[in-house]
Design a protein around this motif. Structure first.
Motif, PDB file in Angstrom:
ATOM      1  N   ASP A 126      -6.849   0.383  13.751  1.00  0.00           N
ATOM      2  CA  ASP A 126      -6.144   1.621  14.082  1.00  0.00           C
ATOM      3  C   ASP A 126      -4.779   1.318  14.693  1.00  0.00           C
ATOM      4  N   ARG A 127      -4.756   0.345  15.598  1.00  0.00           N
ATOM      5  CA  ARG A 127      -3.487  -0.031  16.230  1.00  0.00           C
ATOM      6  C   ARG A 127      -2.532  -0.616  15.204  1.00  0.00           C
ATOM      7  N   ALA A 128      -3.058  -1.445  14.309  1.00  0.00           N
ATOM      8  CA  ALA A 128      -2.215  -2.047  13.273  1.00  0.00           C
ATOM      9  C   ALA A 128      -1.652  -0.980  12.343  1.00  0.00           C
ATOM     10  N   ARG A 129      -2.490  -0.018  11.984  1.00  0.00           N
ATOM     11  CA  ARG A 129      -2.042   1.039  11.068  1.00  0.00           C
ATOM     12  C   ARG A 129      -0.961   1.904  11.712  1.00  0.00           C
ATOM     13  N   SER A 130      -1.103   2.176  13.000  1.00  0.00           N
ATOM     14  CA  SER A 130      -0.109   2.960  13.716  1.00  0.00           C
ATOM     15  C   SER A 130       1.230   2.234  13.776  1.00  0.00           C
ATOM     16  N   ARG A 131       1.173   0.930  14.064  1.00  0.00           N
ATOM     17  CA  ARG A 131       2.405   0.138  14.113  1.00  0.00           C
ATOM     18  C   ARG A 131       3.066   0.069  12.738  1.00  0.00           C
ATOM     19  N   LEU A 132       2.265  -0.084  11.703  1.00  0.00           N
ATOM     20  CA  LEU A 132       2.801  -0.164  10.344  1.00  0.00           C
ATOM     21  C   LEU A 132       3.480   1.140   9.957  1.00  0.00           C
ATOM     22  N   ALA A 133       2.878   2.267  10.335  1.00  0.00           N
ATOM     23  CA  ALA A 133       3.428   3.578   9.976  1.00  0.00           C
ATOM     24  C   ALA A 133       4.793   3.818  10.603  1.00  0.00           C
ATOM     25  N   ASP A 134       5.073   3.144  11.717  1.00  0.00           N
ATOM     26  CA  ASP A 134       6.348   3.328  12.407  1.00  0.00           C
ATOM     27  C   ASP A 134       7.478   2.489  11.809  1.00  0.00           C
ATOM     28  N   LEU A 135       7.148   1.594  10.879  1.00  0.00           N
ATOM     29  CA  LEU A 135       8.167   0.715  10.307  1.00  0.00           C
ATOM     30  C   LEU A 135       8.976   1.433   9.240  1.00  0.00           C
ATOM     31  N   PRO A 136      10.257   1.108   9.124  1.00  0.00           N
ATOM     32  CA  PRO A 136      11.059   1.668   8.030  1.00  0.00           C
ATOM     33  C   PRO A 136      10.717   0.985   6.712  1.00  0.00           C
ATOM     34  N   THR A 137      11.004   1.637   5.611  1.00  0.00           N
ATOM     35  CA  THR A 137      10.797   1.040   4.289  1.00  0.00           C
ATOM     36  C   THR A 137      11.601  -0.251   4.189  1.00  0.00           C
ATOM     37  N   GLY A 138      10.963  -1.289   3.664  1.00  0.00           N
ATOM     38  CA  GLY A 138      11.640  -2.571   3.508  1.00  0.00           C
ATOM     39  C   GLY A 138      11.538  -3.490   4.701  1.00  0.00           C
ATOM     40  N   ALA A 139      10.826  -3.047   5.757  1.00  0.00           N
ATOM     41  CA  ALA A 139      10.642  -3.902   6.924  1.00  0.00           C
ATOM     42  C   ALA A 139       9.823  -5.136   6.550  1.00  0.00           C
TER      43      ALA A 139
END
Length: 368
Positions: A126-139
């Motif tokens: 859950d924590r990983a998914r939340s962090r991933l969702a906050d990344l911009p495209t191409g990160a």
């Protein structure tokens, strides 16, 4: 034959044991788990990438006869045969099936706890998914660890096309044959995954990863998939454990501390030749643990666990996979299955784990 059996942990081993036990009249089964869901751990890389929910209510996968208690076990009192939960309640048992599982262990990497994410448990995912969702495209996402979990995670994320993926590892696919490792590299090249091998990560900060040779790599997110550690509940409860904290059991899966406890899955250590931490061992061993309890209740000698392996299956995104055949001792053979046929096999393997406990005593172990 009347008895109260407490299954501690609702992962692959726990649900397999509970299902098998619930089939026997007179055996009252309680399953204790911190959350009300069964987490398909082998799909957590899909959960991260948004291609599968990777969880479902425990009530949907267990027979109605199994009582489900949602709480966290804090202490096993083996002398008085009860488990103390985080709510302060005591749950008594005649026999305890110990299956609390494991979690990601990245304690050898400085800063990992503060700055990296992992996929060892639902909470971690859950924590990983939340962090991933906050990344911009191409990160840039860096996966640390080239075992099966790291490989599957890198491929699943790369296939989405939303981020650039790098994998850092000492050896890519160390449990695979040379032919299989070459196939993984071919798929990675097609997906755009950059592999940094023969490297070890020693530190992680907010935006940098430092390798053992001093190289510093920029990253927007680091995902650790290097090692797993067993639950520490057995150690903190004063039971006999190995150096890592896994419950010590004999070849019938009975605890070396007390005959009222049997164990299965990632949180147990079977002598000097432990089983691989994976659901390939957890499902059939959960069934075997249940059979051990039932044989003891019937006044019969429990049987020793028989180990056999047939191979490993790993996904490489949704359209590709790899099935690595092995000998009975879990050594990889040259034969592999790839492409869409392998993806279909892998999917069937994943689905079969949810039906854990509908098989007989352990004769064959699967690695997936």
């Amino acid at each position: 034959m009347n008895a109260d059996v407490l299954v501690l942990g609702g992962g692959y081993a726990g649900i397999s044991a509970a299902k098998r036990l619930a089939r026997r009249p007179g055996v009252r089964v309680t399953l204790l788990n911190p959350v009300p869901d069964f987490v398909e751990r082998i799909r957590l890389h899909q959960y991260l990438a948004g291609t599968h929910t990777a969880h479902r209510p425990l009530r949907d996968v267990l027979p109605d006869a199994v009582r489900i208690v949602t709480a966290t076990a804090r202490l096993i009192d083996a002398r008085h045969q009860h488990v103390r939960t985080d709510s302060g309640d005591d749950i008594g048992y005649d026999h305890l099936v110990y299956t609390p599982g494991s979690h990601t262990d990245a304690t050898d990497i400085a800063g990992a706890a503060e700055h990296a994410v992992s996929l060892g448990t639902r909470a971690e995912a859950d924590r990983a998914r939340s962090r991933l969702a906050d990344l911009p495209t191409g990160a840039t996402v860096t996966v640390i660890g080239g075992g099966l979990t790291g490989i599957e995670t890198a491929a699943e994320l790369a296939e989405t096309g939303a981020v650039r993926v790098r994998l850092v590892t000492g050896e890519l696919g160390h449990s695979l044959s040379a032919r299989a490792r070459a196939r993984v590299r071919t798929v990675f090249a097609a997906l755009g995954v950059t592999v940094v091998d023969r490297a070890a990560v020693v530190a992680i900060t907010g935006a940098e990863i430092t390798l053992a040779d001093g190289t510093v790599l920029d990253t927007d997110l680091a995902i650790t998939a290097t090692a797993f550690a067993p639950s520490d509940l057995a150690r903190s409860s004063g039971l006999e454990v190995d150096a890592a904290g896994a419950l010590l059991v004999d070849d019938t899966l009975v605890s070396t501390s007390t005959p009222s406890i049997v164990g299965a899955g990632d949180a147990v250590a079977l002598g000097t030749n432990p089983l691989r931490m994976s659901c390939q061992a957890a499902v059939p061993c959960g069934v075997h643990a249940a059979e051990t309890v039932l044989r003891v209740l019937a006044g019969r000698e429990p049987k020793p666990l028989r180990r056999k392996y047939v191979g490993q299956a790993l996904s490489l995104g949704r359209r590709e996979a790899l099935v690595q055949l092995s000998d009975l001792a879990d050594r990889p053979l040259p034969s592999i299955l790839t492409g869409r046929p392998a993806a279909l096999v892998k999917e069937q393997v994943c689905r079969s784990t949810v039906r854990g406990g509908q098989i007989g005593p352990l004769r064959t172990s699967w690695t997936w």
